[in-house]
Write a protein that holds these residues in place. Structure first.
Motif, short mmCIF file in Angstrom:
data_model
loop_
_atom_site.label_atom_id
_atom_site.label_comp_id
_atom_site.label_asym_id
_atom_site.label_seq_id
_atom_site.Cartn_x
_atom_site.Cartn_y
_atom_site.Cartn_z
N CYS A 120 -13.53 17.38 -0.02
CA CYS A 120 -12.98 16.31 -0.85
C CYS A 120 -12.24 16.88 -2.06
O CYS A 120 -11.20 16.37 -2.45
CB CYS A 120 -14.09 15.38 -1.31
SG CYS A 120 -14.82 14.38 0.02
N ILE A 125 -8.65 13.32 -1.36
CA ILE A 125 -9.09 12.11 -0.66
C ILE A 125 -10.58 12.23 -0.34
O ILE A 125 -11.03 13.20 0.26
CB ILE A 125 -8.28 11.89 0.63
CG1 ILE A 125 -6.82 11.60 0.28
CG2 ILE A 125 -8.86 10.74 1.45
CD1 ILE A 125 -5.92 11.45 1.49
N GLY A 126 -11.34 11.23 -0.74
CA GLY A 126 -12.77 11.24 -0.51
C GLY A 126 -13.58 11.50 -1.77
O GLY A 126 -14.81 11.33 -1.76
N ASP A 128 -13.66 9.73 -4.36
CA ASP A 128 -14.27 8.46 -4.77
C ASP A 128 -15.57 8.21 -4.03
O ASP A 128 -16.53 7.67 -4.59
CB ASP A 128 -13.29 7.30 -4.54
CG ASP A 128 -12.76 7.26 -3.12
OD1 ASP A 128 -12.42 8.33 -2.59
OD2 ASP A 128 -12.67 6.17 -2.54
N SER A 182 -7.81 9.81 -5.88
CA SER A 182 -8.21 9.60 -4.48
C SER A 182 -7.93 8.16 -4.05
O SER A 182 -7.39 7.92 -2.96
CB SER A 182 -9.69 9.94 -4.32
OG SER A 182 -10.14 9.62 -3.02
N ILE A 183 -8.30 7.21 -4.91
CA ILE A 183 -8.04 5.82 -4.59
C ILE A 183 -6.53 5.54 -4.55
O ILE A 183 -6.03 4.81 -3.67
CB ILE A 183 -8.75 4.90 -5.60
CG1 ILE A 183 -10.26 4.96 -5.35
CG2 ILE A 183 -8.25 3.47 -5.52
CD1 ILE A 183 -11.09 4.06 -6.25
N LEU A 186 -5.07 6.69 -1.24
CA LEU A 186 -5.36 5.75 -0.16
C LEU A 186 -4.40 4.57 -0.21
O LEU A 186 -3.94 4.08 0.83
CB LEU A 186 -6.82 5.27 -0.25
CG LEU A 186 -7.89 6.33 0.00
CD1 LEU A 186 -9.28 5.74 -0.25
CD2 LEU A 186 -7.80 6.85 1.44
N PHE A 187 -4.09 4.12 -1.41
CA PHE A 187 -3.12 3.03 -1.54
C PHE A 187 -1.73 3.48 -1.10
O PHE A 187 -1.01 2.73 -0.44
CB PHE A 187 -3.08 2.54 -2.99
CG PHE A 187 -2.03 1.50 -3.25
CD1 PHE A 187 -2.09 0.25 -2.64
CD2 PHE A 187 -0.98 1.77 -4.12
CE1 PHE A 187 -1.12 -0.70 -2.87
CE2 PHE A 187 -0.01 0.82 -4.36
CZ PHE A 187 -0.07 -0.42 -3.73
N TYR A 188 -1.34 4.70 -1.45
CA TYR A 188 -0.03 5.20 -1.04
C TYR A 188 0.11 5.23 0.48
O TYR A 188 1.22 5.05 1.01
CB TYR A 188 0.19 6.62 -1.58
CG TYR A 188 0.26 6.72 -3.08
CD1 TYR A 188 0.49 5.60 -3.87
CD2 TYR A 188 0.09 7.95 -3.73
CE1 TYR A 188 0.54 5.70 -5.26
CE2 TYR A 188 0.13 8.06 -5.10
CZ TYR A 188 0.36 6.92 -5.87
OH TYR A 188 0.40 7.03 -7.23
N LEU A 189 -0.99 5.46 1.18
CA LEU A 189 -0.92 5.53 2.64
C LEU A 189 -0.70 4.17 3.28
O LEU A 189 -0.16 4.08 4.38
CB LEU A 189 -2.22 6.15 3.19
CG LEU A 189 -2.45 7.63 2.85
CD1 LEU A 189 -3.82 8.07 3.34
CD2 LEU A 189 -1.36 8.50 3.46
N VAL A 190 -1.09 3.09 2.60
CA VAL A 190 -0.97 1.75 3.20
C VAL A 190 0.15 0.91 2.59
O VAL A 190 0.61 -0.04 3.21
CB VAL A 190 -2.30 0.97 3.09
CG1 VAL A 190 -3.40 1.70 3.83
CG2 VAL A 190 -2.70 0.72 1.65
N PHE A 233 -12.64 1.91 -2.57
CA PHE A 233 -11.23 1.50 -2.51
C PHE A 233 -11.02 0.05 -2.06
O PHE A 233 -10.22 -0.67 -2.69
CB PHE A 233 -10.44 2.45 -1.60
CG PHE A 233 -9.05 1.96 -1.27
CD1 PHE A 233 -8.09 1.89 -2.27
CD2 PHE A 233 -8.73 1.56 0.02
CE1 PHE A 233 -6.80 1.43 -1.97
CE2 PHE A 233 -7.47 1.10 0.32
CZ PHE A 233 -6.49 1.04 -0.69
#
Length: 284
Positions: A120, A125-126, A128, A182-183, A186-190, A233
């Motif tokens: 992590c 990522i991870g 969080d 990290s959060i 994750l938002f950037y990926l979606v 997240f």
């Protein structure tokens, strides 16, 4: 927007240390959530202006550019942090601070837990998820139980003072503040996928996220719900979507209001951030 982000960053620093020149601004927890709203606004803005739908490889360019903005700086800070702890350990002639926890966990066979924490820290990522766990000698890395005490996100025990006691797993992180990044990642990926959704669908998804957040507060035991509500997240997704919706409808709204009203809104926002320190702590 840049000055607003500076104020929020100062609020987070003040939350984790002492007031800056006697000013603490808004609470750090609120500042983090406002950061997520601003991030949703800004990502929606650049996806609709710079990375438009007709742009070839839009998603790949957006995600790669986000990562290039984050990882070089992060790895530099991580290297400096590791160098600091190494130098401190050399000076003290024993492992310093959180290195005590790493040494203790390694000697007690917590190899997979340490591998997960290391992974992590390398990928960001991870991180969080790491913050939701606890560690002690008897159970290793584990989720807090219903009888776990002092499981608040504000709990900041002295690192290494008692490696046999229970400590939050984020004490194993060398740059623990990066859990917010990290959060964000994750938002950037979606978000390249979410940006094409209709407003109605975004509202439904935000509603589901907020309902899940409040259900966690109501039905999960406090020791775990406090941590999930702050570090998980999906419970923050509605904040990012609020920012996206604000970006989508801001132009039409601002076109209808007068310039004095706009100035009043901005003054009220910054004034609220600056003077919220004088409100009771429970309301911030």
């Amino acid at each position: 927007m840049g000055f607003l982000r500076l104020l929020l960053a100062a609020a987070v620093v003040a939350e984790h240390s002492t007031p800056i020149c006697g000013v603490s601004f808004t609470g750090g927890h609120l500042a983090v959530r406002l950061f997520f709203i601003i991030s949703g606004f800004y990502m929606a803005l650049i996806l609709t202006t710079k990375y438009t739908a007709d742009h070839p490889n839009r998603c790949w360019l957006f995600i790669s550019n986000r990562f290039l903005r984050i990882y070089p700086c992060y790895y530099l800070v991580l290297f400096l942090s590791l160098a600091f702890y190494a130098a401190a350990s050399f000076y003290l002639h024993h492992p310093a601070d959180r290195l005590v926890l790493w040494q203790t966990a390694w000697r007690h066979g917590q190899i997979w837990g340490l591998f997960f924490v290391s992974l992590c820290q390398f990928t960001v990522i991870g991180m969080d998820a790491v913050c939701v766990f606890f560690y002690n000698l008897a159970q290793g890395f584990h989720l807090p139980g219903p009888d776990t005490t002092a499981a608040s996100v504000a709990w900041l025990p002295t690192a290494g003072a008692d490696p046999s006691g229970i400590v939050p797993a984020w004490r194993f992180l060398f740059v623990p503040q990066t859990w917010t990044i990290s959060i964000e990642l994750l938002f950037y990926l979606v978000v390249p996928w979410l940006i094409s959704w209709r407003t109605r669908n975004l509202v439904i998804l935000a509603g589901l996220s907020s309902v899940a957040y409040f259900a966690n507060c109501l039905f999960v035991y406090p020791a775990l719900s406090d941590l999930l509500g702050y570090f998980f997240f999906p419970f923050h997704l509605f904040l990012f979507i609020l920012g996206m919706l604000a970006c989508r409808h801001s132009a039409a709204f601002l076109a209808r209001v007068s310039r004095p009203f706009k100035i009043t809104m901005v003054a009220a926002l910054f004034g609220g951030l600056a003077f919220s320190q004088f409100l009771p702590a429970a309301t911030r």
